[in-house]
Design a protein around this motif. Structure first.
Motif, mmCIF file in Angstrom:
data_model
loop_
_atom_site.group_PDB
_atom_site.id
_atom_site.type_symbol
_atom_site.label_atom_id
_atom_site.label_comp_id
_atom_site.label_asym_id
_atom_site.label_seq_id
_atom_site.Cartn_x
_atom_site.Cartn_y
_atom_site.Cartn_z
ATOM 1 N N ILE A 27 0.525 -1.507 -0.210
ATOM 2 C CA ILE A 27 -0.223 -0.075 0.493
ATOM 3 C C ILE A 27 1.004 1.146 -0.058
ATOM 4 O O ILE A 27 0.815 2.138 -1.074
ATOM 5 N N THR A 28 1.774 1.744 0.888
ATOM 6 C CA THR A 28 3.290 2.042 0.886
ATOM 7 C C THR A 28 3.316 2.125 -0.528
ATOM 8 O O THR A 28 3.988 4.020 -0.604
ATOM 9 N N ARG A 29 3.665 1.589 -1.426
ATOM 10 C CA ARG A 29 4.121 1.188 -2.454
ATOM 11 C C ARG A 29 3.324 2.171 -3.587
ATOM 12 O O ARG A 29 3.881 2.850 -4.548
ATOM 13 N N ARG A 30 2.242 1.283 -3.548
ATOM 14 C CA ARG A 30 1.340 1.628 -4.592
ATOM 15 C C ARG A 30 1.014 4.093 -4.575
ATOM 16 O O ARG A 30 0.800 4.372 -4.707
ATOM 17 N N LEU A 31 0.852 4.147 -3.080
ATOM 18 C CA LEU A 31 0.155 5.314 -2.315
ATOM 19 C C LEU A 31 1.417 6.564 -2.986
ATOM 20 O O LEU A 31 1.755 7.254 -3.155
ATOM 21 N N LYS A 32 3.175 5.732 -2.784
ATOM 22 C CA LYS A 32 3.558 6.605 -3.456
ATOM 23 C C LYS A 32 4.024 6.794 -4.509
ATOM 24 O O LYS A 32 4.148 8.072 -5.336
ATOM 25 N N SER A 33 4.077 5.990 -5.614
ATOM 26 C CA SER A 33 3.413 5.729 -6.815
ATOM 27 C C SER A 33 2.813 6.748 -7.801
ATOM 28 O O SER A 33 2.621 7.867 -8.282
ATOM 29 N N ILE A 34 1.520 6.880 -7.019
ATOM 30 C CA ILE A 34 0.351 7.633 -6.975
ATOM 31 C C ILE A 34 0.510 9.046 -7.598
ATOM 32 O O ILE A 34 0.174 9.460 -8.055
ATOM 33 N N LYS A 35 0.876 9.005 -6.198
ATOM 34 C CA LYS A 35 1.230 10.619 -5.570
ATOM 35 C C LYS A 35 2.501 11.392 -6.373
ATOM 36 O O LYS A 35 2.542 12.373 -7.339
ATOM 37 N N ASN A 36 3.349 10.304 -7.002
ATOM 38 C CA ASN A 36 4.606 11.064 -7.765
ATOM 39 C C ASN A 36 3.374 10.856 -9.783
ATOM 40 O O ASN A 36 3.365 12.020 -10.165
ATOM 41 N N ILE A 37 2.977 10.340 -9.823
ATOM 42 C CA ILE A 37 1.893 10.896 -10.748
ATOM 43 C C ILE A 37 1.160 11.397 -10.657
ATOM 44 O O ILE A 37 0.716 12.198 -11.318
ATOM 45 N N GLN A 38 0.159 12.020 -10.065
ATOM 46 C CA GLN A 38 -0.379 13.237 -9.974
ATOM 47 C C GLN A 38 0.952 14.314 -9.606
ATOM 48 O O GLN A 38 -0.544 15.338 -10.330
ATOM 49 N N LYS A 39 1.384 13.963 -9.140
ATOM 50 C CA LYS A 39 2.476 15.536 -9.575
ATOM 51 C C LYS A 39 3.020 15.726 -10.873
ATOM 52 O O LYS A 39 2.935 17.096 -11.362
ATOM 53 N N SER A 257 -5.738 14.189 -12.182
ATOM 54 C CA SER A 257 -5.188 14.614 -10.758
ATOM 55 C C SER A 257 -6.289 14.235 -10.154
ATOM 56 O O SER A 257 -6.471 14.365 -8.867
ATOM 57 N N LYS A 258 -7.721 14.388 -9.982
ATOM 58 C CA LYS A 258 -8.855 14.222 -9.390
ATOM 59 C C LYS A 258 -8.997 12.715 -9.285
ATOM 60 O O LYS A 258 -9.065 12.467 -8.143
ATOM 61 N N ASN A 259 -8.586 12.114 -10.117
ATOM 62 C CA ASN A 259 -9.282 10.779 -9.928
ATOM 63 C C ASN A 259 -7.993 10.427 -9.267
ATOM 64 O O ASN A 259 -8.239 8.926 -8.605
ATOM 65 N N ALA A 260 -6.754 10.859 -9.119
ATOM 66 C CA ALA A 260 -5.476 10.454 -8.916
ATOM 67 C C ALA A 260 -5.737 11.111 -6.506
ATOM 68 O O ALA A 260 -5.175 10.148 -5.974
ATOM 69 N N SER A 261 -6.044 12.109 -6.668
ATOM 70 C CA SER A 261 -6.648 12.213 -4.827
ATOM 71 C C SER A 261 -7.593 11.450 -5.055
ATOM 72 O O SER A 261 -7.276 11.371 -3.546
ATOM 73 N N GLU A 262 -8.728 10.790 -5.274
ATOM 74 C CA GLU A 262 -9.863 10.405 -4.603
ATOM 75 C C GLU A 262 -8.813 8.307 -4.697
ATOM 76 O O GLU A 262 -9.242 8.287 -3.632
ATOM 77 N N MET A 263 -7.420 7.609 -5.689
ATOM 78 C CA MET A 263 -7.305 7.118 -5.045
ATOM 79 C C MET A 263 -6.404 7.242 -3.652
ATOM 80 O O MET A 263 -6.599 6.067 -3.006
ATOM 81 N N ILE A 264 -6.083 7.983 -3.897
ATOM 82 C CA ILE A 264 -4.477 8.563 -2.345
ATOM 83 C C ILE A 264 -5.531 8.193 -1.550
ATOM 84 O O ILE A 264 -4.646 7.895 -0.681
ATOM 85 N N ASP A 265 -6.544 9.000 -1.309
ATOM 86 C CA ASP A 265 -7.290 9.272 -0.066
ATOM 87 C C ASP A 265 -8.340 7.472 -0.029
ATOM 88 O O ASP A 265 -8.525 6.906 1.538
ATOM 89 N N LYS A 266 -8.385 6.713 -0.965
ATOM 90 C CA LYS A 266 -8.985 5.221 -0.623
ATOM 91 C C LYS A 266 -7.557 4.455 -0.116
ATOM 92 O O LYS A 266 -7.930 3.738 0.918
ATOM 93 N N LEU A 267 -6.749 4.557 -0.748
ATOM 94 C CA LEU A 267 -5.811 3.923 0.302
ATOM 95 C C LEU A 267 -5.104 4.054 1.224
ATOM 96 O O LEU A 267 -4.539 3.492 2.065
ATOM 97 N N THR A 268 -4.692 5.729 1.111
ATOM 98 C CA THR A 268 -4.874 6.017 2.848
ATOM 99 C C THR A 268 -5.725 5.664 4.395
ATOM 100 O O THR A 268 -5.539 5.427 4.802
#
Length: 293
Positions: A27-39, A257-268
């Motif tokens: 989960i931590t690895r996925r969060l990191k990758s999605i945050k990088n994609i969002q940037k 970017s909005k989809n990435a924010s939703e995924m980050i919230d769910k994974l968090t």
């Protein structure tokens, strides 16, 4: 026997702990990758917004070229005779992606036009402006391509680019009777429409019956005007397509970017629940061990 059973009892919680820790790491690895994609998507949105503002400013004066170039065709009511068989299709796109269905809409219109004209018994050739059109049509309609142009969309299009495309087309040796320029016409920030403008060969324009309303038009003047009209229509189409592409890319990156924010919230949320479960389980084991002693 009891010693073997006790060993098993001690190993089982360790397996569960290792499995939970692996889940937390994933989960931590996925969060990191999605945050990088969002940037990346946020940066691309900002760049596209700046390019869109410039493209929209340059589109307004460029529309004068397209409207003025087609005035002769409309006033003189120029149409190709029914017995003319050669038809040219010019699809205007670019080399860059990540902009929604911009290129797909052009390719779909080209496929429909090729099918309809071929069924009508006409010879069809395609000119692809932008590498995306060639990539979408190469497998199914590769034999229809006459010319392809790359390095489109990396810089704002200029009249010199349109003139180079028109000159290359006129020097290709293909004598078409009529044709169409298919492009995406900009309507608003969130809307565009796939449109087409007609083009005609010099012989078709010179043979028009309604052209007699204009006096003192010799062959050289008419040929120069025809070449200039082709460059004007291409320039207008490139400007319209560029503005539509930048607005579509800006919208696509905003949605990403909005989809990435939703995924980050769910994974968090999942990460916090899993971590809390691991902590609770470890506390239970400690308390149970202490009670056993």
């Amino acid at each position: 026997m009891f010693a073997r059973g006790a060993a098993v009892a001690l190993v089982q919680p360790q397996w569960g702990q290792v499995r939970n820790m692996a889940t937390l790491k994933d989960i931590t690895r996925r969060l990191k990758s999605i945050k990088n994609i969002q940037k990346i998507t946020k940066s691309m949105k900002m760049v596209s917004a700046a390019k869109y503002a410039r493209a929209e400013r340059e589109l307004k004066p460029a529309r004068v070229y397209g409207i003025g170039a087609l005035s002769l065709y409309e006033k003189a009511e120029i149409k190709a005779p029914e017995d003319k068989k050669k038809h040219l299709l010019i699809g205007v796109s670019s080399d860059r992606g990540l902009c929604g269905a911009i290129h797909t809409s052009i390719a779909k219109t080209l496929k429909n036009e090729i099918t309809n004209l071929s069924n009508a018994g006409k010879e069809v050739m395609v000119v692809g402006v932008g590498d995306k059109i060639r990539g979408l049509l190469q497998r199914t309609h590769g034999n229809y391509f006459l010319l392809t142009f790359k390095e489109v969309g990396r810089r704002p299009p200029s009249f010199g680019d349109a003139s180079a495309i028109a000159l290359e087309l006129l020097n290709s040796g293909y004598e078409f009777d009529e044709g169409s320029v298919i492009y995406n016409r900009f309507r608003s920030v969130i809307s565009y429409k796939t449109d087409e403008k007609p083009i005609f060969s010099f012989e078709t324009v010179a043979g028009s019956e309604s052209l007699s309303i204009y006096d003192d038009i010799d062959a050289d003047v008419l040929r120069n005007y025809q070449e200039f009209t082709l460059a004007n229509i291409l320039y207008y189409s490139l400007k319209e397509s560029t503005t539509s592409e930048q607005s579509a890319r800006m919208t696509a990156m905003d949605n990403a970017s909005k989809n990435a924010s939703e995924m980050i919230d769910k994974l968090t949320l999942t990460f916090n629940r899993t971590r809390q479960a691991v902590i609770t389980k470890e506390l239970i084991e400690i308390i149970s061990g202490a009670a056993a002693l």
